[in-house]
Design an enzyme around this catalytic site. Structure first.
Site, short mmCIF file in Angstrom:
data_model
loop_
_atom_site.label_atom_id
_atom_site.label_comp_id
_atom_site.label_asym_id
_atom_site.label_seq_id
_atom_site.Cartn_x
_atom_site.Cartn_y
_atom_site.Cartn_z
N TYR A 161 56.42 44.85 37.11
CA TYR A 161 55.04 44.95 37.61
C TYR A 161 54.67 43.78 38.52
O TYR A 161 54.15 44.00 39.63
CB TYR A 161 54.08 45.02 36.43
CG TYR A 161 52.62 45.08 36.83
CD1 TYR A 161 52.09 46.24 37.39
CD2 TYR A 161 51.79 43.98 36.67
CE1 TYR A 161 50.74 46.29 37.76
CE2 TYR A 161 50.45 44.02 37.04
CZ TYR A 161 49.94 45.17 37.59
OH TYR A 161 48.61 45.23 37.96
N LYS A 165 53.47 43.72 42.72
CA LYS A 165 52.22 43.25 43.32
C LYS A 165 52.49 42.12 44.32
O LYS A 165 51.76 42.00 45.32
CB LYS A 165 51.23 42.82 42.24
CG LYS A 165 50.77 43.96 41.33
CD LYS A 165 50.05 45.09 42.07
CE LYS A 165 49.41 46.09 41.12
NZ LYS A 165 48.74 47.22 41.81
P1 NDP Z 1 44.31 52.83 34.80
O1 NDP Z 1 45.62 53.03 34.11
O2 NDP Z 1 43.05 52.97 34.03
O3 NDP Z 1 44.21 53.80 36.07
C1 NDP Z 1 45.28 53.92 36.96
C2 NDP Z 1 44.98 55.04 37.93
O4 NDP Z 1 46.10 55.20 38.81
C3 NDP Z 1 44.78 56.38 37.22
O5 NDP Z 1 43.79 57.12 37.89
C4 NDP Z 1 46.14 57.04 37.39
O6 NDP Z 1 46.09 58.45 37.34
C5 NDP Z 1 46.45 56.56 38.79
N1 NDP Z 1 47.86 56.78 39.15
C6 NDP Z 1 48.97 56.29 38.56
N2 NDP Z 1 50.07 56.78 39.16
C7 NDP Z 1 49.62 57.61 40.15
C8 NDP Z 1 50.27 58.42 41.10
N3 NDP Z 1 51.61 58.50 41.18
N4 NDP Z 1 49.51 59.11 41.98
C9 NDP Z 1 48.17 59.05 41.91
N5 NDP Z 1 47.50 58.33 41.02
C10 NDP Z 1 48.23 57.61 40.14
O7 NDP Z 1 44.43 51.38 35.47
P2 NDP Z 1 43.33 50.37 36.06
O8 NDP Z 1 42.12 51.09 36.48
O9 NDP Z 1 43.23 49.23 35.13
O10 NDP Z 1 44.14 49.84 37.34
C11 NDP Z 1 43.83 50.19 38.67
C12 NDP Z 1 44.56 49.24 39.60
O11 NDP Z 1 44.15 47.90 39.32
C13 NDP Z 1 46.08 49.27 39.44
O12 NDP Z 1 46.68 49.16 40.74
C14 NDP Z 1 46.39 48.02 38.63
O13 NDP Z 1 47.68 47.51 38.88
C15 NDP Z 1 45.29 47.08 39.13
N6 NDP Z 1 44.97 45.98 38.22
C16 NDP Z 1 44.42 46.23 36.98
C17 NDP Z 1 44.11 45.17 36.13
C18 NDP Z 1 43.45 45.37 34.82
O14 NDP Z 1 43.18 44.35 34.11
N7 NDP Z 1 43.12 46.60 34.39
C19 NDP Z 1 44.38 43.77 36.52
C20 NDP Z 1 44.96 43.63 37.84
C21 NDP Z 1 45.23 44.70 38.64
P3 NDP Z 1 46.45 59.28 35.97
O15 NDP Z 1 45.19 59.28 35.15
O16 NDP Z 1 46.83 60.62 36.49
O17 NDP Z 1 47.58 58.55 35.31
#
Ligand code: NDP
Length: 238
Positions: A161, A165
């Protein structure tokens, strides 16, 4: 051309992506909610509309060329152009005891994470760039993480991961350089540590707090920063 600005958010069905979509909707954007699962996407669009946003769903799996091409065609048909793209969809990849140990790393985990977090962003960005170029003030926001910072080296050891990033950050800089003489502004955002499925809802910040920096970068003025990496506090070291 329609005066209402349109924003596409990938992974908009839950977590930070949903909060970004809701925030951009509240700011007056028409929100194209990108999500790969039909039922989850429809539910998200219903919730966005119930919150007062002008929203429509876009079937979008960032790992699929065909899905991304169809999503770009759907946005073109609905809006004719794109003002904001938020590349939010991301995955952590499988962990063992909460880490991804580089010394025993499963390369399939790395491939899966890179396919979504890095190649997915390139695939989506390049498919949508022709529509973004039609906008007056196009903005691209890549949802990164301070875990990708080589300076900070923060969080647990996540050898799939965190480098995904770091590469996303590097790509953000390459896009910003390539688009330097255009009106397309590209930046990377770190949301902080946010309570979502991603963190098992075991983190201090709300999705709305995590979404704030992405919304700010999505609505930068024309003289705003380019090719940077920001959180709520300001610049994050690369
Ligand atoms: P979630 O797991 O809650 O949401 C992730 C989202 O990405 C979901 O809507 C998921 O869809 C979607 N997704 C994953 N794979 C695909 C794909 N192949 N095509 C389309 N959609 C996809 O994560 P967060 O909201 O926490 O994270 C959002 C972003 O923020 C990410 O990039 C993460 O790396 C980044 N981030 C998050 C942090 C945190 O503390 N939460 C910290 C730092 C960065 P589905 O429901 O279908 O799986």
């Amino acid at each position: 051309m329609n005066d209402t600005k349109t924003a596409l958010v990938t992974g908009a069905n839950k977590g930070i992506g949903f909060a970004i979509a809701q925030g951009l909707g509240a700011a007056g954007f028409t929100v194209a909610a990108g999500a790969r699962d039909d039922a989850r996407r429809e539910q998200a669009v219903d919730r966005l509309r119930a919150a007062g946003a002008d929203a429509f769903g876009v079937a979008l799996d960032v790992t699929s060329d065909d899905s991304v091409a169809a999503a770009a065609a759907a946005v073109e048909k609905a809006a004719g152009r794109l003002d904001v793209l938020v590349n939010n969809a991301g995955i952590s990849g499988r962990t063992g005891d909460g880490i991804q140990d580089p010394t025993t790393l499963d390369l399939d985990v790395v491939r899966t994470v890179i396919e979504t977090n890095v190649l997915g962003v390139v695939r989506v960005t390049n498919a949508l760039l022709p529509l973004l170029r039609r906008a007056d003030s196009p903005r691209i926001v890549n949802m990164s993480s301070n875990m990708g910072s080589l300076t900070l080296q923060t969080g647990p050891i996540l050898a799939a991961y965190a480098p995904s990033k770091s590469m996303l950050n590097s790509l953000t800089a390459q896009y910003a350089r390539r688009l330097a003489d255009t009106n397309v502004i590209v930046n990377a955002a770190c949301p902080g540590y946010v309570a979502t499925d991603f963190t098992g809802f075991n983190a201090p910040r709300t999705p709305e707090q995590g979404a704030a920096i992405a919304i700010r970068l999505a609505t930068l003025p024309d003289d705003g920063p380019r090719g940077g990496f920001f959180d709520d506090e300001g610049a994050v070291p690369w």
